[in-house]
Write an enzyme that holds these catalytic residues in place. Sequence first.
Site, PDB file in Angstrom:
ATOM      1  N   LEU A  13      -0.950  10.705  -4.384  1.00 28.80           N
ATOM      2  CA  LEU A  13       0.239   9.839  -4.437  1.00 28.80           C
ATOM      3  C   LEU A  13       0.225   8.886  -3.249  1.00 28.80           C
ATOM      4  CD1 LEU A  13       3.258  12.049  -5.581  1.00 28.80           C
ATOM      5  CD2 LEU A  13       2.121  10.210  -6.809  1.00 28.80           C
ATOM      6  N   HIS A  14      -0.676   7.902  -3.317  1.00 29.90           N
ATOM      7  CA  HIS A  14      -0.729   6.885  -2.270  1.00 29.90           C
ATOM      8  C   HIS A  14       0.344   5.825  -2.549  1.00 29.90           C
ATOM      9  CE1 HIS A  14      -2.892   3.935  -4.824  1.00 29.90           C
ATOM     10  NE2 HIS A  14      -3.457   5.022  -5.357  1.00 29.90           N
ATOM     11  N   LEU A  15       0.347   4.739  -1.827  1.00 27.82           N
ATOM     12  CA  LEU A  15       1.447   3.784  -1.843  1.00 27.82           C
ATOM     13  C   LEU A  15       1.821   3.271  -3.227  1.00 27.82           C
ATOM     14  CD1 LEU A  15       3.499   2.229  -0.195  1.00 27.82           C
ATOM     15  CD2 LEU A  15       1.781   0.462   0.170  1.00 27.82           C
ATOM     16  N   ALA A  18       3.187   6.117  -5.580  1.00 30.66           N
ATOM     17  CA  ALA A  18       4.415   6.634  -4.971  1.00 30.66           C
ATOM     18  C   ALA A  18       5.556   5.641  -5.191  1.00 30.66           C
ATOM     19  CB  ALA A  18       4.210   6.886  -3.478  1.00 30.66           C
TER      20      ALA A  18
END
Length: 84
Positions: A13-15, A18
């Site tokens: 769940l990177h930028l 997310a």
Amino acid sequence: MEKRLTVNNELGLHLRPAGELCSIAMEYESKITICFRDREFNAKSLLSVLSACVQSGDEIVIRIEGPDEEAAAEKISSFFDGLH
């Protein structure tokens, strides 16, 4: 209501994902929480979701409490199913 989900995105769940998750969560009145490693994170807060440090292959529990929890659970489950 709780949903157990596995993060299949190779970067976790990177930028970008997310942010997408937060946008989805904010569409609903229900309280939406990510439970991971004995901690809880507000799914409507980008900083909170990023601070969970969820990696690829990690299993999380999404807890949804409120009047539109079923619709929220369905949309969030679909989001995670499409996350690659």
